[in-house]
Enzyme design. Structure first.
Site, mmCIF file in Angstrom:
data_model
loop_
_atom_site.group_PDB
_atom_site.id
_atom_site.type_symbol
_atom_site.label_atom_id
_atom_site.label_comp_id
_atom_site.label_asym_id
_atom_site.label_seq_id
_atom_site.Cartn_x
_atom_site.Cartn_y
_atom_site.Cartn_z
ATOM 1 N N HIS A 1 0.822 -1.212 0.000
ATOM 2 C CA HIS A 1 0.000 0.000 0.000
ATOM 3 C C HIS A 1 0.859 1.267 0.000
ATOM 4 O O HIS A 1 0.717 2.108 -0.871
ATOM 5 C CB HIS A 1 -0.947 -0.027 1.210
ATOM 6 C CG HIS A 1 -1.793 1.188 1.356
ATOM 7 N ND1 HIS A 1 -1.883 1.878 2.537
ATOM 8 C CD2 HIS A 1 -2.588 1.841 0.477
ATOM 9 C CE1 HIS A 1 -2.701 2.907 2.381
ATOM 10 N NE2 HIS A 1 -3.147 2.909 1.136
ATOM 11 N N HIS B 1 -1.293 1.388 8.280
ATOM 12 C CA HIS B 1 -2.739 1.390 8.047
ATOM 13 C C HIS B 1 -3.374 0.041 8.354
ATOM 14 O O HIS B 1 -4.447 -0.274 7.863
ATOM 15 C CB HIS B 1 -3.034 1.796 6.594
ATOM 16 C CG HIS B 1 -2.541 3.160 6.265
ATOM 17 N ND1 HIS B 1 -1.393 3.378 5.539
ATOM 18 C CD2 HIS B 1 -3.016 4.383 6.590
ATOM 19 C CE1 HIS B 1 -1.188 4.677 5.414
ATOM 20 N NE2 HIS B 1 -2.155 5.312 6.045
#
Length: 154
Positions: free
Chosen positions: A84, A103
């Site tokens: 990501h 995250h």
């Protein structure tokens, strides 16, 4: 250009090779990562592959797993850059996942690095491994694209 069904279509050159050059093929360098005798169940070993700028982890998971090698089919290796955003991942032995502190993306090491939760839209790059007759573990390739690269081999 000719209209087909109301849409414009580009003319195809007679020499289709000129129009569609072959994709660049890059050979992944083989790299010795460790030896089977160096591994303990659920104790991650830091590696780099395919080059020193690409951190990863080598794991012995203690049971046969997807993509596993070795006599027990339980040795796997993954990039430790979150697909990501590139945050460094850490291994959680309790559920055999690599987790992103940025995250909360989590990847299942027993299932080929499959994303199981979080912001990442990709699975984790898993290294293709081979074990030699002397127990040396060698990386020969990688599935998925390592974060931040246009090619897994620079």
């Amino acid at each position: 250009m000719a209209a087909v069904g109301g849409a414009a279509a580009a003319a195809v050159p007679a020499d289709s090779k000129a129009a569609n050059p072959a994709l660049a093929r890059v050979t992944h360098p083989t790299k010795r990562l460790a030896n089977l005798r160096d591994l303990k169940v659920d104790v991650p070993v830091a590696i780099t592959s395919p080059d020193d700028d690409s951190p990863g982890v080598l794991l012995k998971l203690g049971r046969r797993v997807e993509g596993g090698v070795g006599p027990d089919g339980d040795v796997v290796a993954f990039s430790t850059l979150c697909p990501h955003t590139g945050y460094p991942l850490f291994f959680r032995a309790a559920d055999k996942t690599l987790t992103c502190p940025g995250h909360d993306s989590r990847f299942d090491c027993a299932k080929g690095g499959r994303r199981i939760m979080g912001q990442s839209a990709q699975n984790l790059p898993q290294f293709t491994l081979r074990v030699g007759p002397n127990g040396d573990i060698v990386a020969e390739g990688v599935e998925e694209l390592i974060h931040g690269r246009l090619s897994n081999v620079l």
